[in-house]
Design an enzyme around this catalytic site. Structure first.
Site, PDB file in Angstrom:
ATOM      1  N   HIS A 171      34.497 -59.140   3.853  1.00  0.00           N
ATOM      2  CA  HIS A 171      35.501 -59.404   4.896  1.00  0.00           C
ATOM      3  C   HIS A 171      35.522 -58.249   5.886  1.00  0.00           C
ATOM      4  O   HIS A 171      35.664 -57.105   5.493  1.00  0.00           O
ATOM      5  CB  HIS A 171      36.897 -59.566   4.270  1.00  0.00           C
ATOM      6  CG  HIS A 171      37.124 -60.918   3.687  1.00  0.00           C
ATOM      7  ND1 HIS A 171      38.351 -61.543   3.708  1.00  0.00           N
ATOM      8  CD2 HIS A 171      36.278 -61.785   3.079  1.00  0.00           C
ATOM      9  CE1 HIS A 171      38.252 -62.737   3.142  1.00  0.00           C
ATOM     10  NE2 HIS A 171      37.004 -62.899   2.726  1.00  0.00           N
ATOM     11  N   TYR A 208      48.388 -61.387   5.992  1.00  0.00           N
ATOM     12  CA  TYR A 208      49.594 -60.709   5.515  1.00  0.00           C
ATOM     13  C   TYR A 208      50.709 -61.112   6.480  1.00  0.00           C
ATOM     14  O   TYR A 208      50.654 -60.754   7.665  1.00  0.00           O
ATOM     15  CB  TYR A 208      49.413 -59.182   5.549  1.00  0.00           C
ATOM     16  CG  TYR A 208      48.459 -58.656   4.493  1.00  0.00           C
ATOM     17  CD1 TYR A 208      47.077 -58.742   4.654  1.00  0.00           C
ATOM     18  CD2 TYR A 208      48.949 -58.055   3.328  1.00  0.00           C
ATOM     19  CE1 TYR A 208      46.208 -58.259   3.681  1.00  0.00           C
ATOM     20  CE2 TYR A 208      48.085 -57.562   2.355  1.00  0.00           C
ATOM     21  CZ  TYR A 208      46.726 -57.670   2.532  1.00  0.00           C
ATOM     22  OH  TYR A 208      45.872 -57.187   1.568  1.00  0.00           O
ATOM     23  N   PRO A 229      51.209 -53.995  -4.549  1.00  0.00           N
ATOM     24  CA  PRO A 229      49.903 -54.581  -4.207  1.00  0.00           C
ATOM     25  C   PRO A 229      49.641 -54.760  -2.706  1.00  0.00           C
ATOM     26  O   PRO A 229      48.530 -55.142  -2.320  1.00  0.00           O
ATOM     27  CB  PRO A 229      49.931 -55.943  -4.916  1.00  0.00           C
ATOM     28  CG  PRO A 229      51.359 -56.231  -5.195  1.00  0.00           C
ATOM     29  CD  PRO A 229      52.067 -54.937  -5.293  1.00  0.00           C
ATOM     30  N   LYS A 267      45.287 -51.646  -3.376  1.00  0.00           N
ATOM     31  CA  LYS A 267      44.688 -50.375  -3.787  1.00  0.00           C
ATOM     32  C   LYS A 267      44.602 -50.141  -5.307  1.00  0.00           C
ATOM     33  O   LYS A 267      43.878 -49.252  -5.753  1.00  0.00           O
ATOM     34  CB  LYS A 267      45.503 -49.201  -3.198  1.00  0.00           C
ATOM     35  CG  LYS A 267      45.347 -49.047  -1.698  1.00  0.00           C
ATOM     36  CD  LYS A 267      44.008 -48.418  -1.345  1.00  0.00           C
ATOM     37  CE  LYS A 267      43.638 -48.597   0.097  1.00  0.00           C
ATOM     38  NZ  LYS A 267      42.567 -49.553   0.344  1.00  0.00           N
ATOM     39  N   TYR A 274      42.857 -49.291   4.678  1.00  0.00           N
ATOM     40  CA  TYR A 274      42.601 -50.539   3.965  1.00  0.00           C
ATOM     41  C   TYR A 274      41.183 -50.581   3.410  1.00  0.00           C
ATOM     42  O   TYR A 274      40.971 -51.017   2.272  1.00  0.00           O
ATOM     43  CB  TYR A 274      42.853 -51.739   4.890  1.00  0.00           C
ATOM     44  CG  TYR A 274      42.956 -53.046   4.151  1.00  0.00           C
ATOM     45  CD1 TYR A 274      44.167 -53.472   3.610  1.00  0.00           C
ATOM     46  CD2 TYR A 274      41.838 -53.868   3.974  1.00  0.00           C
ATOM     47  CE1 TYR A 274      44.268 -54.667   2.912  1.00  0.00           C
ATOM     48  CE2 TYR A 274      41.929 -55.067   3.283  1.00  0.00           C
ATOM     49  CZ  TYR A 274      43.150 -55.456   2.754  1.00  0.00           C
ATOM     50  OH  TYR A 274      43.244 -56.638   2.053  1.00  0.00           O
TER      51      TYR A 274
HETATM   52  P1  RFL Z   1      44.827 -52.465 -16.838  1.00  0.00           P
HETATM   53  O1  RFL Z   1      44.085 -53.513 -16.091  1.00  0.00           O
HETATM   54  O2  RFL Z   1      46.280 -52.642 -17.045  1.00  0.00           O
HETATM   55  O3  RFL Z   1      44.104 -52.297 -18.250  1.00  0.00           O
HETATM   56  C1  RFL Z   1      44.656 -51.536 -19.294  1.00  0.00           C
HETATM   57  C2  RFL Z   1      44.157 -52.088 -20.610  1.00  0.00           C
HETATM   58  O4  RFL Z   1      44.672 -51.296 -21.683  1.00  0.00           O
HETATM   59  C3  RFL Z   1      45.115 -52.158 -22.718  1.00  0.00           C
HETATM   60  N1  RFL Z   1      46.112 -51.430 -23.521  1.00  0.00           N
HETATM   61  C4  RFL Z   1      45.871 -50.900 -24.730  1.00  0.00           C
HETATM   62  N2  RFL Z   1      44.761 -50.865 -25.471  1.00  0.00           N
HETATM   63  C5  RFL Z   1      44.847 -50.235 -26.668  1.00  0.00           C
HETATM   64  N3  RFL Z   1      45.985 -49.657 -27.147  1.00  0.00           N
HETATM   65  C6  RFL Z   1      47.110 -49.666 -26.407  1.00  0.00           C
HETATM   66  N4  RFL Z   1      48.224 -49.105 -26.859  1.00  0.00           N
HETATM   67  C7  RFL Z   1      47.078 -50.313 -25.139  1.00  0.00           C
HETATM   68  N5  RFL Z   1      47.997 -50.506 -24.178  1.00  0.00           N
HETATM   69  C8  RFL Z   1      47.408 -51.193 -23.198  1.00  0.00           C
HETATM   70  C9  RFL Z   1      45.647 -53.372 -21.997  1.00  0.00           C
HETATM   71  O5  RFL Z   1      45.691 -54.517 -22.828  1.00  0.00           O
HETATM   72  C10 RFL Z   1      44.649 -53.503 -20.860  1.00  0.00           C
HETATM   73  O6  RFL Z   1      43.568 -54.329 -21.190  1.00  0.00           O
HETATM   74  O7  RFL Z   1      44.641 -51.032 -16.164  1.00  0.00           O
HETATM   75  P2  RFL Z   1      43.370 -50.415 -15.392  1.00  0.00           P
HETATM   76  O8  RFL Z   1      42.094 -50.647 -16.156  1.00  0.00           O
HETATM   77  O9  RFL Z   1      43.759 -49.044 -15.022  1.00  0.00           O
HETATM   78  O10 RFL Z   1      43.208 -51.310 -14.076  1.00  0.00           O
HETATM   79  C11 RFL Z   1      44.208 -51.325 -13.082  1.00  0.00           C
HETATM   80  C12 RFL Z   1      44.211 -52.667 -12.353  1.00  0.00           C
HETATM   81  O11 RFL Z   1      44.249 -53.712 -13.302  1.00  0.00           O
HETATM   82  C13 RFL Z   1      45.407 -52.770 -11.396  1.00  0.00           C
HETATM   83  O12 RFL Z   1      45.601 -51.566 -10.710  1.00  0.00           O
HETATM   84  C14 RFL Z   1      45.191 -53.878 -10.335  1.00  0.00           C
HETATM   85  O13 RFL Z   1      45.153 -55.146 -10.922  1.00  0.00           O
HETATM   86  C15 RFL Z   1      46.323 -53.831  -9.286  1.00  0.00           C
HETATM   87  N6  RFL Z   1      46.269 -54.916  -8.307  1.00  0.00           N
HETATM   88  C16 RFL Z   1      45.396 -54.875  -7.226  1.00  0.00           C
HETATM   89  N7  RFL Z   1      44.525 -53.834  -7.096  1.00  0.00           N
HETATM   90  C17 RFL Z   1      43.617 -53.818  -6.061  1.00  0.00           C
HETATM   91  O14 RFL Z   1      42.854 -52.848  -5.953  1.00  0.00           O
HETATM   92  N8  RFL Z   1      43.531 -54.849  -5.143  1.00  0.00           N
HETATM   93  C18 RFL Z   1      44.348 -55.929  -5.223  1.00  0.00           C
HETATM   94  O15 RFL Z   1      44.181 -56.839  -4.428  1.00  0.00           O
HETATM   95  C19 RFL Z   1      45.352 -55.954  -6.274  1.00  0.00           C
HETATM   96  N9  RFL Z   1      46.183 -56.992  -6.400  1.00  0.00           N
HETATM   97  C20 RFL Z   1      47.126 -56.024  -8.442  1.00  0.00           C
HETATM   98  C21 RFL Z   1      47.052 -57.049  -7.449  1.00  0.00           C
HETATM   99  C22 RFL Z   1      48.013 -56.126  -9.515  1.00  0.00           C
HETATM  100  C23 RFL Z   1      48.839 -57.215  -9.617  1.00  0.00           C
HETATM  101  N10 RFL Z   1      49.708 -57.251 -10.739  1.00  0.00           N
HETATM  102  C24 RFL Z   1      49.942 -58.399 -11.534  1.00  0.00           C
HETATM  103  C25 RFL Z   1      50.248 -56.024 -11.276  1.00  0.00           C
HETATM  104  C26 RFL Z   1      47.876 -58.143  -7.536  1.00  0.00           C
HETATM  105  C27 RFL Z   1      48.796 -58.218  -8.594  1.00  0.00           C
HETATM  106  C28 RFL Z   1      49.696 -59.425  -8.610  1.00  0.00           C
HETATM  107  C1  PHB Z   2      44.817 -60.758  -4.283  1.00  0.00           C
HETATM  108  O1  PHB Z   2      43.935 -61.509  -3.846  1.00  0.00           O
HETATM  109  O2  PHB Z   2      45.271 -60.896  -5.428  1.00  0.00           O
HETATM  110  C2  PHB Z   2      45.365 -59.703  -3.419  1.00  0.00           C
HETATM  111  C3  PHB Z   2      44.745 -59.432  -2.208  1.00  0.00           C
HETATM  112  C4  PHB Z   2      45.260 -58.442  -1.375  1.00  0.00           C
HETATM  113  C5  PHB Z   2      46.392 -57.758  -1.761  1.00  0.00           C
HETATM  114  C6  PHB Z   2      46.991 -58.019  -2.976  1.00  0.00           C
HETATM  115  C7  PHB Z   2      46.484 -58.999  -3.811  1.00  0.00           C
HETATM  116  O3  PHB Z   2      46.905 -56.810  -0.917  1.00  0.00           O
END
Ligand code: RFL
Ligand code: PHB
Length: 391
Positions: A72, A201, A293, A297, A384
């Site tokens: 993108h 957005y 989110p 990042k 971004y």
């Molecule tokens: P995770 O993905 O939470 O993984 C941690 C893992 O550790 C396990 N765990 C354990 N294992 C053993 N013993 C324990 N005591 C444990 N406790 C926990 C868990 O089960 C899990 O598998 O952390 P990690 O690897 O640091 O990754 C971080 C990302 O997942 C997170 O920052 C992103 O998903 C955030 N996020 C977004 N990030 C982006 O860069 N771009 C995006 O577009 C974006 N959109 C989002 C998002 C997060 C969202 N939510 C639901 C919080 C959109 C949403 C809606």
């Molecule tokens: C997503 O596709 O889940 C998403 C994309 C951009 C954002 C947050 C979430 O800023």
């Protein structure tokens, strides 16, 4: 059992780190509390910065991402019915982001791990980390009712916000910074073509909305909702109806609706724990910091932490302490910039229930300024697509 590095958590940060270490011939074990299906079922991020894509190439898992990921070159900001395109590539000398779901990325990393026969224990319960203030840290876990002990040189705390690693650090060794927002994002995933070829957005009187995507046939939409909302109260019809009211006529004409594959509400939070190293325990990704989110990042920061950590551990085994000694400071410099950007975008684009009228007008003026000024649009674009590493 003895390994060089014990990685707690098989989310993106743990899996990418595992891959980087394996490539360098460093022996690592991953302990994950959940099942693989549970980890793959979490619908989260969708936007990867170029530095994240480069890292996945370095880790040897970029093949499907390059074949199926969608590059993108811009995003649209829809402010009270008017669209403003942020030309990411034009404003940053050609940089772009790649739309590729966290689920797909996780699947690629899991498969690469299985192919290389690397050690991962899923459903590792009651993980305990200890002795990380010595040169001989230890980890123990329960699997099928049996407790196992692991000796290692380092522990990588990649276990997310609710994990055990940060919680095991003595309280007085940790400083935390936090902001909790008075709303969440209600997300819906559907097998429908995206409403627009670029992400939208949208800021409206009724609150924020985001039109994102996973592929040319799968869409991801979000609505800002009060924290009191329950996902059960949001039928698909109600979701689509509310989304329509936050978009413009063009988007409404193009919007294809359909049954939801997943719907969930995520609270929004900014959080940083400092430092990110305690002796031989390192925190990485969501274990150390959370961003709302809005700036896309979270996953990208997780990737940049483990890039720094992976390289630091490789340097350690090559005879230099510099990388591990500077790990926390190097990461935090980048993290705070992403925290600032995510907080700022969240403030600009959401409706806050209690903003005083003066601040409300000032925020509206700031957004109007930012979208009409080349400097303002460049600021959004640079952040971004991802800031460069400064080390
Ligand atoms: P995770 O993905 O939470 O993984 C941690 C893992 O550790 C396990 N765990 C354990 N294992 C053993 N013993 C324990 N005591 C444990 N406790 C926990 C868990 O089960 C899990 O598998 O952390 P990690 O690897 O640091 O990754 C971080 C990302 O997942 C997170 O920052 C992103 O998903 C955030 N996020 C977004 N990030 C982006 O860069 N771009 C995006 O577009 C974006 N959109 C989002 C998002 C997060 C969202 N939510 C639901 C919080 C959109 C949403 C809606
Ligand atoms: C997503 O596709 O889940 C998403 C994309 C951009 C954002 C947050 C979430 O800023």
């Amino acid at each position: 059992m003895r390994v060089q590095v014990a990685i707690i958590g098989a989310g993106p940060s743990g899996l990418i780190l595992g891959q980087l270490l394996a490539k360098a011939g460093i022996d690592a074990l991953i302990l994950e509390a959940q099942t693989p299906d549970y980890v793959l079922g979490r619908i989260r991020a969708g936007v990867l910065e170029q530095v994240c894509v480069d890292l996945l190439d370095e880790a040897g898992v970029g093949e499907r991402l390059h074949a199926e990921g969608l590059p993108h070159q811009g995003i649209e900001l829809l402010v009270d019915g008017t669209r403003h395109r942020i030309d990411l590539a034009g404003l940053t000398g050609g940089k772009q982001v790649t739309v590729y779901g966290q689920t797909e990325l996780t699947r690629d990393l899991m498969e690469a791990r299985t192919r290389a026969a690397l050690k991962t224990v899923y459903e590792a319960k009651e993980v305990m980390v200890s002795d990380f203030d010595t040169d001989h840290p230890r980890v123990s876990y329960l699997k099928d009712g049996v407790r196992h002990e692991v000796e290692c040189d380092f522990i990588a705390g990649c276990d997310g916000y609710h994990g055990v690693c940060r919680a095991s650090v003595p309280k007085d060794a940790l400083r935390t910074f936090e902001r909790v927002y008075p709303f969440g994002w209600l997300g819906l995933l559907s097998d429908t073509p995206p409403v627009n070829h670029e992400l939208i957005y949208a800021k409206s009187e009724r609150g924020f909305a985001l039109c994102s995507q996973r592929s040319l046939t799968r869409s991801r939409y979000y609505l800002q909702v009060p924290l009191s909302e329950k996902v059960e109260d949001w039928s698909d019809e109600r979701f689509w109806g509310e989304l329509r009211q936050r978009l413009d006529g063009r988007a409404n004409d193009a919007l294809v609706t359909g049954p939801s594959l997943e719907k969930s509400i995520a609270p929004l939070r900014s959080f940083v724990a400092e430092p990110m190293r305690f002796g031989r325990l390192f925190l990485a990704g969501d274990a150390a910091h959370i961003v709302p989110p809005t700036g896309a990042k979270g996953l990208n920061l997780a990737a940049s932490d483990v890039r720094t950590l992976g390289h630091a551990l490789i340097e350690f085994y090559g005879g230099s302490l510099e990388g591990i000694d500077r790990y926390s400071e190097r990461c935090l410099r980048r993290i705070w910039k992403a925290e600032r950007f995510s907080w700022w975008m969240t403030n600009l684009l959401h409706r806050f229930p209690d903003t005083p009228p003066f601040e409300q007008r000032a925020l509206e003026a700031e957004l109007d300024y930012v979208v009409h000024s080349l400097a303002g649009r460049t600021t959004i674009a640079e952040n971004y697509v991802g800031l460069p590493f400064e080390d």
